[in-house]
Write a protein that holds these residues in place. Structure first.
Motif, PDB file in Angstrom:
ATOM      1  N   THR A  50       0.939  -1.138  -0.003  1.00 15.79           N
ATOM      2  CA  THR A  50      -0.152  -0.048   0.006  1.00 15.79           C
ATOM      3  C   THR A  50       1.008   1.381   0.021  1.00 15.79           C
ATOM      4  O   THR A  50       0.445   2.184  -0.595  1.00 15.79           O
ATOM      5  N   VAL A  51       1.865   1.161   0.708  1.00 16.83           N
ATOM      6  CA  VAL A  51       3.029   2.204   0.792  1.00 16.83           C
ATOM      7  C   VAL A  51       3.595   2.457  -0.601  1.00 16.83           C
ATOM      8  O   VAL A  51       3.574   3.565  -1.143  1.00 16.83           O
ATOM      9  N   LEU A  52       3.957   1.276  -1.257  1.00 19.47           N
ATOM     10  CA  LEU A  52       4.569   1.496  -2.603  1.00 19.47           C
ATOM     11  C   LEU A  52       3.646   1.879  -3.665  1.00 19.47           C
ATOM     12  O   LEU A  52       4.282   2.280  -4.525  1.00 19.47           O
ATOM     13  N   TRP A  53       2.259   1.491  -3.462  1.00 19.10           N
ATOM     14  CA  TRP A  53       1.431   2.166  -4.487  1.00 19.10           C
ATOM     15  C   TRP A  53       1.426   3.606  -4.579  1.00 19.10           C
ATOM     16  O   TRP A  53       1.293   4.187  -5.639  1.00 19.10           O
ATOM     17  N   HIS A  54       1.844   4.075  -3.405  1.00 22.11           N
ATOM     18  CA  HIS A  54       1.633   5.688  -3.295  1.00 22.11           C
ATOM     19  C   HIS A  54       3.107   6.318  -3.745  1.00 22.11           C
ATOM     20  O   HIS A  54       3.110   7.392  -4.306  1.00 22.11           O
ATOM     21  N   VAL A  55       4.232   5.652  -3.328  1.00 23.74           N
ATOM     22  CA  VAL A  55       5.737   6.216  -3.720  1.00 23.74           C
ATOM     23  C   VAL A  55       6.478   5.322  -4.616  1.00 23.74           C
ATOM     24  O   VAL A  55       7.563   5.893  -5.039  1.00 23.74           O
ATOM     25  N   LYS A  56       6.002   4.305  -5.175  1.00 18.52           N
ATOM     26  CA  LYS A  56       6.589   3.488  -6.102  1.00 18.52           C
ATOM     27  C   LYS A  56       7.920   2.702  -5.698  1.00 18.52           C
ATOM     28  O   LYS A  56       7.963   1.542  -5.542  1.00 18.52           O
ATOM     29  N   THR A  57       8.869   3.371  -5.200  1.00 23.27           N
ATOM     30  CA  THR A  57       9.993   2.865  -4.628  1.00 23.27           C
ATOM     31  C   THR A  57      10.579   3.598  -3.148  1.00 23.27           C
ATOM     32  O   THR A  57      10.204   4.766  -3.017  1.00 23.27           O
ATOM     33  N   LYS A  58      11.575   2.924  -2.610  1.00 22.02           N
ATOM     34  CA  LYS A  58      11.943   3.777  -1.505  1.00 22.02           C
ATOM     35  C   LYS A  58      12.902   4.913  -2.057  1.00 22.02           C
ATOM     36  O   LYS A  58      13.010   6.218  -1.436  1.00 22.02           O
ATOM     37  N   ALA A  59      13.559   4.881  -3.090  1.00 22.30           N
ATOM     38  CA  ALA A  59      14.284   6.030  -3.528  1.00 22.30           C
ATOM     39  C   ALA A  59      13.289   7.313  -3.853  1.00 22.30           C
ATOM     40  O   ALA A  59      13.582   8.370  -3.702  1.00 22.30           O
ATOM     41  N   ARG A  60      12.313   7.020  -4.419  1.00 23.90           N
ATOM     42  CA  ARG A  60      11.158   8.001  -4.593  1.00 23.90           C
ATOM     43  C   ARG A  60      10.775   8.595  -3.439  1.00 23.90           C
ATOM     44  O   ARG A  60      10.383   9.595  -3.145  1.00 23.90           O
ATOM     45  N   MET A  61      10.384   7.452  -2.321  1.00 21.25           N
ATOM     46  CA  MET A  61       9.921   8.051  -0.996  1.00 21.25           C
ATOM     47  C   MET A  61      11.112   8.987  -0.517  1.00 21.25           C
ATOM     48  O   MET A  61      10.688  10.026   0.104  1.00 21.25           O
ATOM     49  N   LEU A  62      12.377   8.868  -0.386  1.00 22.89           N
ATOM     50  CA  LEU A  62      13.339   9.819   0.029  1.00 22.89           C
ATOM     51  C   LEU A  62      13.447  10.998  -0.810  1.00 22.89           C
ATOM     52  O   LEU A  62      13.656  11.996  -0.210  1.00 22.89           O
ATOM     53  N   GLU A  63      13.101  10.847  -2.080  1.00 27.84           N
ATOM     54  CA  GLU A  63      13.007  12.292  -2.919  1.00 27.84           C
ATOM     55  C   GLU A  63      11.727  13.154  -2.205  1.00 27.84           C
ATOM     56  O   GLU A  63      11.903  14.296  -1.709  1.00 27.84           O
ATOM     57  N   LEU A  64      10.816  12.438  -2.149  1.00 25.19           N
ATOM     58  CA  LEU A  64       9.585  13.264  -1.508  1.00 25.19           C
ATOM     59  C   LEU A  64       9.591  13.620  -0.195  1.00 25.19           C
ATOM     60  O   LEU A  64       9.202  14.617   0.126  1.00 25.19           O
ATOM     61  N   MET A  65      10.654  12.888   0.612  1.00 26.09           N
ATOM     62  CA  MET A  65      10.748  13.231   1.930  1.00 26.09           C
ATOM     63  C   MET A  65      11.695  14.471   2.025  1.00 26.09           C
ATOM     64  O   MET A  65      11.640  15.537   3.041  1.00 26.09           O
TER      65      MET A  65
END
Length: 208
Positions: A50-65
């Motif tokens: 569910t988390v990955l559905w919104h951010v796709k990858t951990k790398a993308r999550m880090l960018e958004l953070m």
């Protein structure tokens, strides 16, 4: 209701903003080394997919953070003089990094083309252009200011508690003669003072 339907409902209820907010909370509690999409999912009470559905990858999550960290920068009451505006913007950038646990380490190595990051870059480049820098000098000086600030903030956040760091014992006139001459100064001064010194050195190349 099936497990699949529960998963779909969780995706529908959750927003990307909520995921990034949760990720920043995990970062604050555990630090960057222990940040993971699974930890964020646990924080939200949902499956990792569910988390990955919104951010796709951990790398993308880090960018958004990283972009969310820069949301803390204010742009009101900036100095009118362009060079002083650059100083103030750099200082606010540093404070935004320091306000978040491992904030500098998080932002380092990310290149988010996101609103808060682009807004800061635009304001910094604009101040440099107004100071008289040409386009290349403005772009490269903005890079230099950003890289210097990131590096120093990362050092500050990782610095050990005050005490004997062993430098004086390791550096002698026989082993490292140049360092030995300057060791007192290498251990002297606050990070705030080092930041001001470095920024002065960078801006000395910008037109008055």
């Amino acid at each position: 209701m099936t497990n699949e339907q529960v998963g779909e409902d969780a995706v529908d209820r959750l927003t990307r903003t909520a995921v990034i907010d949760a990720a920043l909370q995990v970062l604050e509690e555990r630090g960057l080394e222990k940040l993971s999409t699974r930890a964020v999912a646990d924080r939200l009470g949902v499956r990792m997919n569910t988390v990955l559905w919104h951010v796709k990858t951990k790398a993308r999550m880090l960018e958004l953070m990283a972009d969310a960290v820069l949301a803390g920068i204010r742009y009101d009451d900036l100095p009118a003089a362009p060079r002083e505006r650059v100083r103030e913007l750099a200082g606010r950038y540093r404070q935004a990094l320091l306000a978040c646990r491992d904030g500098a380490a998080l932002v380092t190595g990310t290149y988010p083309a996101e609103p808060h990051t682009l807004r800061f870059a635009d304001r910094l480049v604009d101040a440099l252009l107004r100071a008289g820098a040409d386009e290349k000098q403005a772009a490269w000086t903005a890079w230099t200011v950003s890289y210097f600030t990131l590096g120093l903030a990362q050092e500050e956040q990782a610095a050990p508690a005050q005490g004997d760091d062993g430098l004086a014992r390791a550096v002698t006139a026989d082993t490292y003669p140049a360092l030995q001459r300057t060791v007192a100064y290498l251990r002297q001064g606050s990070f705030e003072e080092r930041f001001a010194f470095g920024l002065d050195a960078i801006l000395s190349r910008v037109p008055e």
